[in-house]
Design an enzyme around this catalytic site. Structure first.
Site, PDB file in Angstrom:
ATOM      1  CE  LYS A  79     -11.893 -50.611 129.013  1.00 50.21           C
ATOM      2  NZ  LYS A  79     -12.467 -51.511 127.996  1.00 50.21           N
TER       3      LYS A  79
ATOM      4  CE1 TYR B 132      11.044 -26.688 120.927  1.00 50.87           C
ATOM      5  CE2 TYR B 132       9.062 -27.526 121.980  1.00 50.87           C
ATOM      6  CZ  TYR B 132      10.423 -27.301 121.994  1.00 50.87           C
ATOM      7  OH  TYR B 132      11.158 -27.683 123.086  1.00 50.87           O
TER       8      TYR B 132
HETATM    9  C1  LIG Z   1     -13.830 -51.157 127.862  1.00 50.94           C
HETATM   10  C2  LIG Z   1     -14.889 -52.180 127.857  1.00 50.94           C
HETATM   11  C3  LIG Z   1     -16.179 -51.862 128.335  1.00 50.94           C
HETATM   12  C4  LIG Z   1     -16.609 -50.464 128.706  1.00 50.94           C
HETATM   13  O1  LIG Z   1     -16.807 -49.738 127.517  1.00 50.94           O
HETATM   14  P1  LIG Z   1     -17.450 -48.265 127.506  1.00 50.94           P
HETATM   15  O2  LIG Z   1     -17.738 -48.035 126.075  1.00 50.94           O
HETATM   16  O3  LIG Z   1     -16.435 -47.347 128.059  1.00 50.94           O
HETATM   17  O4  LIG Z   1     -18.679 -48.316 128.344  1.00 50.94           O
HETATM   18  C5  LIG Z   1     -17.096 -52.902 128.435  1.00 50.94           C
HETATM   19  N1  LIG Z   1     -16.773 -54.158 128.048  1.00 50.94           N
HETATM   20  C6  LIG Z   1     -15.566 -54.484 127.562  1.00 50.94           C
HETATM   21  C7  LIG Z   1     -15.294 -55.879 127.137  1.00 50.94           C
HETATM   22  C8  LIG Z   1     -14.583 -53.496 127.423  1.00 50.94           C
HETATM   23  O5  LIG Z   1     -13.387 -53.821 126.915  1.00 50.94           O
END
Ligand SMILES: *Cc1c(COP(=O)(O)O)cnc(C)c1O
Length: 409
Positions: free
Chosen positions: A56, A285
């Protein structure tokens, strides 16, 4: 056109890349390290458990297409994304296997889930009821998410009658059932007890469904820290995200199973200007930094618009130029930042600075800690303006050679 591109280990390789890519700031994505991490994760899980790679948010900023293609080539045929669009993007780019959408999809858009052969998560009761009411004749592939205590998404684990109804509906093809742990990274006793309760709730639900002769489909619970802290769990899938990319969520995090990881991502940018300052000169800045003595500073072409956090200003964050670690001085700007290079000879316009890389002093864990967040946030916010250059030393090698390398893991 052939240009020099500098590899993570500072080895200069020739890459046939358009030199616009390294004009300013870019990410180098080391797919060999991705492969290494995948093998390390495989060592930690049960033999019959498969990896559902979480890609994702553009594979946590690493580039979802290149990452998923590489994973496909390594035999990974299960992916998780957050959104419908992310799933469609993978399919349009030829990614094979199962793609599970973890988040909400409008009921009206479920035709795309079918068209692109994706899998939708049933995210709660309201969603389940909408499906039961509105689904046409189509066969929708789904996984059921069960809420066991995180209270973000999921059908209540006690709501067996509704879950049973879903399994019995011929329009819905339930391929799996899962939950998500909310404190799997913690080794505090109370958190461990909470996690065990979450796991037990899902297991109890599954048992009672099975007792009613329902085949529940594939089961999964663990993301990265679930894998490392609850290794006795044996589900059909694990869902690693952050550790696939070779990063721990936080610095000095303790896990029951240790794991050796190699960061996949290196962030680099050009030095654009070098100047000498008199004592009592202000930098950037807000005039937050004032030089005490004479000083030499270099401007680097990266800023918070690229995902390098602004709140690292004044935190003694380092960047690496010519193998030397130099400190950021003054406020980080949208497109630029300034470093103290007083001690560095020969630094000049066009030189390359490494901002995030393998070394501890500029590791993503270090950057995340200094900006009071987790690496997941830093990685996933790497900017769109950064081009991604992927390295895969295995691509050019023969099958035999590949096999040899795999053997050595
Ligand atoms: C993002 C996510 C993961 C992966 O999580 P990590 O901590 O990066 O391994 C797994 N399951 C779900 C439902 C998630 O939203």
């Amino acid at each position: 056109m052939q240009v020099d591109v500098i590899k993570s280990n500072l080895e200069i390789v020739k890459a046939t890349e358009n030199d616009l890519i390294t004009n300013r700031a870019w990410l180098e994505i080391n797919l060999d390290n991705l492969e290494y991490n995948l093998h390390e994760i495989k060592k930690k899980i049960h033999q019959n458990t498969k990896i559902m790679a979480v890609v994702k948010a553009n594979a946590y900023g690493h580039g979802a297409i290149e990452i998923s293609k590489k994973l496909n080539s390594l035999g990974i045929l299960d992916f998780a994304v957050a959104t419908l669009s992310e799933g469609i993007e993978l399919r349009k780019n030829g990614i094979l296997g199962n793609i599970l959408i973890l988040g909400y999809t409008k009921i009206e858009n479920l035709n795309y889930v079918e068209e692109y052969d994706l899998i939708q998560t049933i995210i709660d009761e309201e969603y389940a009821i909408s499906l039961l009411q509105k689904l046409g004749k189509q066969k929708l592939k789904v996984h059921i998410k069960v809420n066991t205590g995180m209270n973000r998404l999921g059908v209540n684990s006690k709501n067996i009658s509704l879950i049973k109804k879903l399994y019995e509906d011929s329009r819905i093809k339930i391929l799996g059932i899962f939950t998500h742990l909310c404190v799997a990274d913690s080794s505090q006793e109370e958190d461990v007890q909470f996690t065990k309760k979450q796991i037990m709730e899902l297991e109890t639900l599954i048992k009672s469904l099975e007792a009613q002769n329902i085949y529940v489909g594939k089961t999964h619970i663990q993301s990265s820290y679930g894998i490392l802290n609850y290794p006795e769990l044996e589900c059909d899938y694990v869902r690693p995200g952050i550790i696939l990319y070779g990063i721990h969520s936080e610095k000095n995090i303790k896990t029951r199973l240790p794991i050796d990881l190699k960061p996949v991502l290196t962030l680099k940018a050009r030095v654009t200007s070098v100047r000498y300052l008199e004592p009592n000169s202000y930098i950037s800045y807000g005039r937050t930094y004032r030089s005490k003595d004479k000083m030499k500073v270099a401007t680097i072409a990266i800023g918070y618009a690229d995902g390098y956090p602004r709140n690292l200003s004044g935190k003694d964050a380092k960047v690496c130029i010519h193998d030397t670690y130099v400190a950021i001085v003054g406020r980080i700007c949208m497109d630029q930042l300034i470093v103290d290079v007083t001690e560095l000879e020969d630094v000049k316009q066009g030189d390359i600075a490494i901002l995030i890389g393998e070394d501890k002093r500029i590791s993503m864990e270090e950057i995340a800690q200094k900006s009071s967040t987790i690496t997941n946030e830093i990685a996933s916010r790497m900017g769109e303006r950064l081009k991604r250059i992927t390295f895969d030393s295995l691509k050019s090698q023969s099958k035999e050679k590949r096999y040899d390398r795999n053997e050595s893991y």
